[in-house]
Design an enzyme around this catalytic site. Structure first.
Site, PDB file in Angstrom:
ATOM      1  N   ASP A  29       0.845  -1.201   0.000  1.00  0.00           N
ATOM      2  CA  ASP A  29       0.000   0.000   0.000  1.00  0.00           C
ATOM      3  C   ASP A  29       0.878   1.248   0.000  1.00  0.00           C
ATOM      4  O   ASP A  29       0.559   2.241  -0.662  1.00  0.00           O
ATOM      5  CB  ASP A  29      -0.893  -0.002   1.256  1.00  0.00           C
ATOM      6  CG  ASP A  29      -1.911  -1.140   1.214  1.00  0.00           C
ATOM      7  OD1 ASP A  29      -2.723  -1.255   2.146  1.00  0.00           O
ATOM      8  OD2 ASP A  29      -1.873  -1.916   0.233  1.00  0.00           O
ATOM      9  N   ALA A  30       2.013   1.156   0.725  1.00  0.00           N
ATOM     10  CA  ALA A  30       2.907   2.326   0.826  1.00  0.00           C
ATOM     11  C   ALA A  30       3.438   2.693  -0.553  1.00  0.00           C
ATOM     12  O   ALA A  30       3.471   3.871  -0.939  1.00  0.00           O
ATOM     13  CB  ALA A  30       4.049   2.010   1.771  1.00  0.00           C
ATOM     14  N   GLU A 108     -23.722 -19.460 -12.508  1.00  0.00           N
ATOM     15  CA  GLU A 108     -23.011 -18.360 -11.829  1.00  0.00           C
ATOM     16  C   GLU A 108     -23.623 -18.127 -10.453  1.00  0.00           C
ATOM     17  O   GLU A 108     -24.837 -18.339 -10.285  1.00  0.00           O
ATOM     18  CB  GLU A 108     -23.143 -17.059 -12.644  1.00  0.00           C
ATOM     19  CG  GLU A 108     -22.607 -17.165 -14.051  1.00  0.00           C
ATOM     20  CD  GLU A 108     -23.004 -15.978 -14.920  1.00  0.00           C
ATOM     21  OE1 GLU A 108     -23.510 -14.971 -14.387  1.00  0.00           O
ATOM     22  OE2 GLU A 108     -22.801 -16.063 -16.139  1.00  0.00           O
ATOM     23  N   LYS A 110     -25.345 -16.034  -7.674  1.00  0.00           N
ATOM     24  CA  LYS A 110     -26.206 -14.848  -7.745  1.00  0.00           C
ATOM     25  C   LYS A 110     -25.878 -13.973  -6.529  1.00  0.00           C
ATOM     26  O   LYS A 110     -26.262 -14.281  -5.412  1.00  0.00           O
ATOM     27  CB  LYS A 110     -27.675 -15.265  -7.737  1.00  0.00           C
ATOM     28  CG  LYS A 110     -28.632 -14.105  -8.004  1.00  0.00           C
ATOM     29  CD  LYS A 110     -30.062 -14.599  -8.204  1.00  0.00           C
ATOM     30  CE  LYS A 110     -31.004 -13.463  -8.537  1.00  0.00           C
ATOM     31  NZ  LYS A 110     -31.006 -12.379  -7.510  1.00  0.00           N
ATOM     32  N   LYS A 281     -27.716 -20.135 -17.140  1.00  0.00           N
ATOM     33  CA  LYS A 281     -27.961 -19.537 -18.453  1.00  0.00           C
ATOM     34  C   LYS A 281     -27.584 -20.519 -19.559  1.00  0.00           C
ATOM     35  O   LYS A 281     -26.575 -21.223 -19.437  1.00  0.00           O
ATOM     36  CB  LYS A 281     -27.097 -18.281 -18.643  1.00  0.00           C
ATOM     37  CG  LYS A 281     -27.356 -17.197 -17.632  1.00  0.00           C
ATOM     38  CD  LYS A 281     -26.305 -16.086 -17.717  1.00  0.00           C
ATOM     39  CE  LYS A 281     -26.529 -15.096 -16.617  1.00  0.00           C
ATOM     40  NZ  LYS A 281     -25.494 -14.069 -16.532  1.00  0.00           N
ATOM     41  N   LYS A 305     -33.259 -19.970  -6.347  1.00  0.00           N
ATOM     42  CA  LYS A 305     -33.159 -19.183  -5.106  1.00  0.00           C
ATOM     43  C   LYS A 305     -32.957 -20.135  -3.937  1.00  0.00           C
ATOM     44  O   LYS A 305     -33.679 -21.133  -3.808  1.00  0.00           O
ATOM     45  CB  LYS A 305     -34.460 -18.389  -4.886  1.00  0.00           C
ATOM     46  CG  LYS A 305     -34.824 -17.483  -6.028  1.00  0.00           C
ATOM     47  CD  LYS A 305     -33.922 -16.270  -6.117  1.00  0.00           C
ATOM     48  CE  LYS A 305     -34.336 -15.258  -5.071  1.00  0.00           C
ATOM     49  NZ  LYS A 305     -33.789 -13.920  -5.272  1.00  0.00           N
TER      50      LYS A 305
HETATM   51  C1  LIG Z   1     -28.953 -12.281 -17.942  1.00  0.00           C
HETATM   52  O1  LIG Z   1     -29.559 -11.477 -16.945  1.00  0.00           O
HETATM   53  C2  LIG Z   1     -29.071 -11.588 -15.669  1.00  0.00           C
HETATM   54  N1  LIG Z   1     -27.959 -12.293 -15.387  1.00  0.00           N
HETATM   55  C3  LIG Z   1     -27.525 -12.370 -14.113  1.00  0.00           C
HETATM   56  N2  LIG Z   1     -26.396 -13.076 -13.806  1.00  0.00           N
HETATM   57  C4  LIG Z   1     -25.959 -13.135 -12.547  1.00  0.00           C
HETATM   58  N3  LIG Z   1     -24.835 -13.841 -12.282  1.00  0.00           N
HETATM   59  N4  LIG Z   1     -26.594 -12.512 -11.524  1.00  0.00           N
HETATM   60  C5  LIG Z   1     -27.722 -11.808 -11.766  1.00  0.00           C
HETATM   61  N5  LIG Z   1     -28.343 -11.200 -10.741  1.00  0.00           N
HETATM   62  C6  LIG Z   1     -28.236 -11.706 -13.071  1.00  0.00           C
HETATM   63  N6  LIG Z   1     -29.360 -10.991 -13.366  1.00  0.00           N
HETATM   64  C7  LIG Z   1     -29.785 -10.920 -14.634  1.00  0.00           C
HETATM   65  C8  LIG Z   1     -31.023 -10.133 -14.969  1.00  0.00           C
END
Ligand SMILES: COc1nc2nc(N)nc(N)c2nc1C
Length: 308
Positions: A29-30, A108, A110, A281, A305
């Site tokens: 950091d310094a 991924e 959330k 996704k 969730k």
């Molecule tokens: C493709 O749209 C999204 N992708 C996402 N991906 C992650 N990892 N986390 C989110 N909250 C998220 N939210 C949305 C609307």
């Protein structure tokens, strides 16, 4: 002096990137502070050498009296939810019915934070906004500039809009509440609320004090980048200098997705930040296109969730 200023920009941006994006600092950091001090002095002596993307320009001076409204160039969608394994199997069945059996998913974490959009023109950070109602958000550029993992200038002079989640790491949350306790102030309920409150501050100095962080997870105009998969889009974001979450994983089947969900249901308490689910996704952008979106959420993604 101009040459030295450019050298300091390069050095300071690199050290900042290693520390805040890679979490692998190579300087103390310094050393960082000494280089920053040299740049501040040069900019004071030669004001014409001060540029908006300078590492010294992260915490703006002005206290805003309100946030301007911003219309998103493409809507910031929300995600449909899955609350159990059957919902994930149903999602997978719908996807296969629409695009056939040659699919792969990206899973991924959330992050439990705030969705924001970051716009860059020719590599420069121009504007950042909250999601708002998905169409109209609030311009919180000055607060986002204080987040050190957000690059003020990209590694390439590209124009792009990246979207992601601003969050408050648990350590920052605990430090904030320790400070609030000392001051006899009401405690923040959880890191997500604390992050929201920090981004709503009209004084960027207060936002800067909250040690927020970000993971980028999407390119708004991904079709224009030439990549053909979501995972390649995330690799592109990384190559430009953005911070993405390294726990993502490609899954060749919904069974692999379910094992990833089970793994992180267990590992969740060991993370240095809060997550409220897993996002799944379809990886192929062509298949995302085929699946399309409803009025408010993509048919090619779903958020599992965790039970509250
Ligand atoms: C493709 O749209 C999204 N992708 C996402 N991906 C992650 N990892 N986390 C989110 N909250 C998220 N939210 C949305 C609307």
């Amino acid at each position: 002096a101009e040459k030295r200023v450019q050298e300091l920009h390069v050095q300071l941006n690199q050290l900042n990137y290693e520390y805040h994006v890679l979490d692998q600092p190579t300087a103390s950091d310094a050393e960082y502070d000494q280089l920053l001090r040299e740049l501040i002095n040069l900019e004071e002596t030669f004001p014409q050498l001060k540029s908006p993307d300078s590492p010294t320009q992260r915490v703006g001076g002005a206290v805003l009296d309100m946030f301007e409204k911003v219309q998103h160039q493409s809507p910031m969608l929300s995600l449909g939810n899955a609350f159990g394994e059957q919902d994930l199997l149903d999602f997978d069945r719908r996807v296969r019915q629409a695009v056939g059996d040659q699919i792969s998913y990206v899973c991924e974490l959330k992050i439990d934070g705030l969705a924001v959009s970051l716009r860059y023109e020719n590599g420069l950070f121009i504007q950042g906004a909250t999601r708002g109602d998905g169409t109209i958000g609030e311009d919180i550029t000055s607060n986002l500039r204080t987040i050190k993992s957000i690059p003020l200038r990209l590694n390439k002079p590209v124009s792009i809009e990246a979207r992601g989640e601003v969050f408050m790491p648990r350590k920052s949350f605990e430090a904030l509440n320790a400070l609030k306790t000392e001051r006899g102030e009401e405690l923040a309920a959880n890191p997500r609320n604390a992050a929201a409150g920090s981004l709503r501050q009209l004084d960027p100095k207060i936002a800067a004090s909250r040690n927020l962080d970000i993971f980028l997870y999407n390119i708004a105009d991904v079709g224009e980048t030439g990549v053909t998969s979501h995972s390649a889009g995330l690799d592109l974001l990384e190559s430009l200098g953005f911070k993405t979450n390294k726990e993502r994983r490609k899954c060749a089947s919904i069974e692999e997705v379910i094992s990833y969900v089970n793994e992180w249901t267990e590992q969740r308490p060991n993370l240095p930040y809060d997550i409220d689910g897993i996002v799944i996704k379809v990886d192929s952008l062509a298949q995302q296109e085929e699946l399309g979106t409803t009025a408010k959420s993509p048919r090619w993604a779903i958020a599992y969730k965790f039970p509250a």
